[in-house]
Design an enzyme around this catalytic site. Sequence first.
Site, PDB file in Angstrom:
ATOM      1  N   ASP A   1      88.980  54.055  33.436  1.00 12.79           N
ATOM      2  CA  ASP A   1      89.320  55.210  32.602  1.00 12.79           C
ATOM      3  C   ASP A   1      88.133  56.051  32.167  1.00 12.79           C
ATOM      4  OD1 ASP A   1      88.007  53.589  30.821  1.00 12.79           O
ATOM      5  OD2 ASP A   1      89.826  52.879  29.826  1.00 12.79           O
TER       6      ASP A   1
ATOM      7  N   GLU B   1      92.260  48.554  38.136  1.00 12.44           N
ATOM      8  CA  GLU B   1      92.612  48.459  36.706  1.00 12.44           C
ATOM      9  C   GLU B   1      93.581  49.589  36.314  1.00 12.44           C
ATOM     10  OE1 GLU B   1      90.073  48.885  32.936  1.00 12.44           O
ATOM     11  OE2 GLU B   1      89.786  46.780  33.401  1.00 12.44           O
TER      12      GLU B   1
ATOM     13  N   GLU C   1      89.585  58.310  27.241  1.00 12.70           N
ATOM     14  CA  GLU C   1      89.950  57.331  28.275  1.00 12.70           C
ATOM     15  C   GLU C   1      91.444  57.304  28.575  1.00 12.70           C
ATOM     16  OE1 GLU C   1      87.884  56.756  25.746  1.00 12.70           O
ATOM     17  OE2 GLU C   1      85.980  56.151  26.637  1.00 12.70           O
TER      18      GLU C   1
ATOM     19  N   HIS D   1      80.697  51.370  20.303  1.00 10.03           N
ATOM     20  CA  HIS D   1      80.186  52.563  20.982  1.00 10.03           C
ATOM     21  C   HIS D   1      81.201  53.686  21.161  1.00 10.03           C
ATOM     22  CE1 HIS D   1      82.435  50.775  24.311  1.00 10.03           C
ATOM     23  NE2 HIS D   1      82.410  51.966  24.863  1.00 10.03           N
TER      24      HIS D   1
ATOM     25  N   ARG E   1      83.401  56.797  21.645  1.00 10.09           N
ATOM     26  CA  ARG E   1      83.133  58.200  21.334  1.00 10.09           C
ATOM     27  C   ARG E   1      83.886  58.645  20.063  1.00 10.09           C
ATOM     28  NH1 ARG E   1      80.981  62.518  24.628  1.00 10.09           N
ATOM     29  NH2 ARG E   1      80.332  61.039  26.193  1.00 10.09           N
TER      30      ARG E   1
ATOM     31  N   HIS F   1      74.414  50.090  21.806  1.00  7.01           N
ATOM     32  CA  HIS F   1      74.547  51.101  22.861  1.00  7.01           C
ATOM     33  C   HIS F   1      73.444  52.148  22.682  1.00  7.01           C
ATOM     34  CE1 HIS F   1      76.301  54.405  25.138  1.00  7.01           C
ATOM     35  NE2 HIS F   1      77.256  53.604  25.580  1.00  7.01           N
TER      36      HIS F   1
HETATM   37  C1  UD1 Z   1      81.187  55.830  28.539  1.00 11.91           C
HETATM   38  C2  UD1 Z   1      82.666  56.036  28.860  1.00 11.91           C
HETATM   39  C3  UD1 Z   1      83.521  55.029  28.090  1.00 11.91           C
HETATM   40  C4  UD1 Z   1      83.023  53.607  28.282  1.00 11.91           C
HETATM   41  C5  UD1 Z   1      81.545  53.538  27.972  1.00 11.91           C
HETATM   42  C6  UD1 Z   1      81.024  52.158  28.262  1.00 11.91           C
HETATM   43  C7  UD1 Z   1      83.473  58.320  29.248  1.00 11.91           C
HETATM   44  C8  UD1 Z   1      83.884  59.588  28.642  1.00 11.91           C
HETATM   45  N1  UD1 Z   1      83.083  57.362  28.409  1.00 11.91           N
HETATM   46  O1  UD1 Z   1      81.005  56.177  27.177  1.00 11.91           O
HETATM   47  O2  UD1 Z   1      84.852  55.125  28.561  1.00 11.91           O
HETATM   48  O3  UD1 Z   1      83.710  52.778  27.383  1.00 11.91           O
HETATM   49  O4  UD1 Z   1      80.836  54.485  28.787  1.00 11.91           O
HETATM   50  O5  UD1 Z   1      79.796  51.930  27.701  1.00 11.91           O
HETATM   51  O6  UD1 Z   1      83.467  58.181  30.451  1.00 11.91           O
HETATM   52  N2  UD1 Z   1      72.936  56.391  27.293  1.00 11.91           N
HETATM   53  C9  UD1 Z   1      71.644  56.042  27.673  1.00 11.91           C
HETATM   54  N3  UD1 Z   1      71.503  55.133  28.686  1.00 11.91           N
HETATM   55  C10 UD1 Z   1      72.555  54.561  29.334  1.00 11.91           C
HETATM   56  C11 UD1 Z   1      73.866  54.918  28.910  1.00 11.91           C
HETATM   57  C12 UD1 Z   1      74.035  55.836  27.914  1.00 11.91           C
HETATM   58  O7  UD1 Z   1      70.686  56.514  27.117  1.00 11.91           O
HETATM   59  O8  UD1 Z   1      72.347  53.734  30.226  1.00 11.91           O
HETATM   60  C13 UD1 Z   1      73.096  57.358  26.166  1.00 11.91           C
HETATM   61  C14 UD1 Z   1      72.792  58.810  26.574  1.00 11.91           C
HETATM   62  O9  UD1 Z   1      72.218  59.478  25.498  1.00 11.91           O
HETATM   63  C15 UD1 Z   1      74.195  59.364  26.848  1.00 11.91           C
HETATM   64  C16 UD1 Z   1      74.993  58.644  25.769  1.00 11.91           C
HETATM   65  O10 UD1 Z   1      74.451  57.330  25.718  1.00 11.91           O
HETATM   66  O11 UD1 Z   1      74.247  60.754  26.751  1.00 11.91           O
HETATM   67  C17 UD1 Z   1      76.488  58.592  25.992  1.00 11.91           C
HETATM   68  O12 UD1 Z   1      76.821  58.131  27.294  1.00 11.91           O
HETATM   69  P1  UD1 Z   1      78.274  58.517  27.908  1.00 11.91           P
HETATM   70  O13 UD1 Z   1      78.417  57.879  29.250  1.00 11.91           O
HETATM   71  O14 UD1 Z   1      78.491  59.982  27.838  1.00 11.91           O
HETATM   72  O15 UD1 Z   1      79.277  57.900  26.881  1.00 11.91           O
HETATM   73  P2  UD1 Z   1      79.606  56.399  26.493  1.00 11.91           P
HETATM   74  O16 UD1 Z   1      79.876  56.385  25.035  1.00 11.91           O
HETATM   75  O17 UD1 Z   1      78.584  55.494  27.057  1.00 11.91           O
HETATM   76  N1  UDP Z   2      78.163  44.069  27.997  1.00 10.43           N
HETATM   77  C1  UDP Z   2      76.876  43.798  28.505  1.00 10.43           C
HETATM   78  N2  UDP Z   2      75.809  43.876  27.652  1.00 10.43           N
HETATM   79  C2  UDP Z   2      75.940  44.207  26.348  1.00 10.43           C
HETATM   80  C3  UDP Z   2      77.237  44.492  25.849  1.00 10.43           C
HETATM   81  C4  UDP Z   2      78.316  44.432  26.703  1.00 10.43           C
HETATM   82  O1  UDP Z   2      76.729  43.485  29.676  1.00 10.43           O
HETATM   83  O2  UDP Z   2      74.917  44.249  25.637  1.00 10.43           O
HETATM   84  C5  UDP Z   2      79.312  44.020  28.921  1.00 10.43           C
HETATM   85  C6  UDP Z   2      80.530  43.239  28.464  1.00 10.43           C
HETATM   86  O3  UDP Z   2      80.440  41.889  28.869  1.00 10.43           O
HETATM   87  C7  UDP Z   2      81.670  43.962  29.157  1.00 10.43           C
HETATM   88  C8  UDP Z   2      81.184  45.382  29.273  1.00 10.43           C
HETATM   89  O4  UDP Z   2      79.771  45.340  29.063  1.00 10.43           O
HETATM   90  O5  UDP Z   2      81.864  43.463  30.463  1.00 10.43           O
HETATM   91  C9  UDP Z   2      81.848  46.272  28.265  1.00 10.43           C
HETATM   92  O6  UDP Z   2      81.229  47.493  28.302  1.00 10.43           O
HETATM   93  P1  UDP Z   2      81.385  48.566  27.160  1.00 10.43           P
HETATM   94  O7  UDP Z   2      81.714  47.895  25.878  1.00 10.43           O
HETATM   95  O8  UDP Z   2      80.171  49.425  27.242  1.00 10.43           O
HETATM   96  O9  UDP Z   2      82.586  49.455  27.703  1.00 10.43           O
HETATM   97  P2  UDP Z   2      84.176  49.369  27.602  1.00 10.43           P
HETATM   98  O10 UDP Z   2      84.611  48.062  28.126  1.00 10.43           O
HETATM   99  O11 UDP Z   2      84.522  49.608  26.179  1.00 10.43           O
HETATM  100  O12 UDP Z   2      84.628  50.514  28.446  1.00 10.43           O
END
Ligand code: UD1
Ligand code: UDP
Length: 364
Positions: free
Chosen positions: A96, A118, A132, A205, A207, A238
Site C-alpha cells: 500500500d 498482500e 495507504e 512513523h 504520516r 524512523h
Molecule cells: C512510507 C510509506 C508508508 C510505510 C512507511 C514504512 C507512503 C506514502 N508511505 O512512509 O506506507 O508505512 O514508508 O516505513 O508510501 N527517510 C530517510 N531515510 C530513509 C527513509 C526515510 O531519511 O531511508 C526520511 C526522509 O526525510 C523522507 C521521510 O523520511 O522524506 C519520509 O519518507 P516517506 O517514504 O515519504 O514516508 P514514510 O513515512 O517513510
Molecule cells: N523494522 C526494522 N527495523 C526497525 C523497525 C522495523 O527492520 O528499526 C521492520 C519490522 O520488522 C517490519 C517493518 O520494518 O518488518 C515495518 O516497517 P514500517 O513500520 O516502517 O512500515 P509499515 O509496516 O508500517 O508499513
Amino acid sequence: MKKIMIVFGTRPEAIKMCPVVLEMKSRSEFDVKVCVTGQHREMLEQVLEAFNVKPDYDLAIMKKSQTLFDVTANILRSIQEVFEKEKPDIVLVHGDTTTAFVAGLAAFYLKIPVGHVEAGLRTHNLYSPFPEEFNRQAIGLFAAYNFSPTEAAKTNLLSEGKNPDRIWVTGNTSIDALKTTVRDDYSNPLIDWVGDRHLVVLTAHRRENCGEPLKQMLRAIRRVADEYSDIAIIFPAHPNPVVQETAKDILSDAENVKIIQPLDVIDFHNIVAHSYMVLTDSGGIQEEAPALGKPVLVMRDTTERPEGVAAGTLRLVGTEEENIYNAFVELLNNEAVYSEMSHASNPYGDGFASRRIADALAVE
Ligand code: UD1
Ligand code: UDP
C-alpha cells in the site's frame, strides 16, 4: 521464460518482497528484474544487504521531508523508461505504499498486467491509514493477480466484486522473512543494556500521526518510563525529521529510553523476540509480533489486520495520551491480561507464501 519485474521502494515492502525475489530467481521459468524506486534510502539499503538482493534499477527518488506529490511525480516520470526498455510480462508490487500505487499505475498505463502481493487489506477509511488505504484500494482496481495473505483479505476483495479466479490465498511473505531472521543464540549489546528489566520496543512513523498524535503517544510513554524503573524502552526512530525531533523533545533525557537509528531487519526481529511487549503504529509489526508471542499496543484508531486482534495479540489503543498510558500500565501490572496477549499465534501463514506466488505465476 516469463519476464517478471518486481518493484519496491520502502523498508516494509523490501522485507516482504525480498523472499519473493529470492524464490523467483531460484526458478528457471522466470527472468526476474528488480527495480527499486528509492522512496527510502538507508532503510532500504539495510534490507537489501540483509537479504543480499541487488537491484537492476534504482530510481533513487528520495529527498528529505518529501511530500506525496514529490514521491508520486518522481516515480511516475522515471519508471516509464524502465518498463519501456524491459517490457516485462508482469509487474509485481506490494501492499500500500506510494511506490506500489505509482509503479502499478505506470504498468497499467503501458497495459502490463500487475500482480499485487498482500492484496485485500482494508480499513474502509480512506484517511486511516493515509494514504495507504487509498493506495491499496486503487491497486485493486487494476491488479490482474491478487495474492491475499489471509482468507479475510480474500473476502474483502470478493465483496468488492473481484473475480475469485484472480485471487490466491498465499499467507503473508513477512512470515517467510521472519523464518530466516530469528536465531536462538542471538546477542546484542542493546540486550545487555536492558539487563533484567522488561524490554519494551517502540516504533512510530505514520504520516497521519506526525504532529499532535505522535506527541500524545510519546508523552504517554514518557510518563510510564518515569514511573516504572523496571522497564527499558528501545525506540529505533524512523529518519523522518518530524519523528526524530518529536522523539528528541519528549524522550531523549529519560534514563530508561534509548532512541537509536533504525535497526536492520535481523536485529529488529531478534530484539522483538527478546522483548516483553511492543508499542507501535506500524503495519508489518502487527504481523510479526503475533508469531513471536509478543503483545502489541497498536497506537492507531483502525487496523487492516483484524486477524492479530482476533488472535488476542494486538490491542488497538488509539493515539490519545490517556488511553495509551492506561493500556501500557495495565500490561505491566496485570499478569492475567499480559498472559492472555502473549500466547504465540500466527494467523499470517506458514512461511511459504513466496513459493505459492511463484507457483501461481508459473502456470498463469
Ligand atoms: C512510507 C510509506 C508508508 C510505510 C512507511 C514504512 C507512503 C506514502 N508511505 O512512509 O506506507 O508505512 O514508508 O516505513 O508510501 N527517510 C530517510 N531515510 C530513509 C527513509 C526515510 O531519511 O531511508 C526520511 C526522509 O526525510 C523522507 C521521510 O523520511 O522524506 C519520509 O519518507 P516517506 O517514504 O515519504 O514516508 P514514510 O513515512 O517513510
Ligand atoms: N523494522 C526494522 N527495523 C526497525 C523497525 C522495523 O527492520 O528499526 C521492520 C519490522 O520488522 C517490519 C517493518 O520494518 O518488518 C515495518 O516497517 P514500517 O513500520 O516502517 O512500515 P509499515 O509496516 O508500517 O508499513
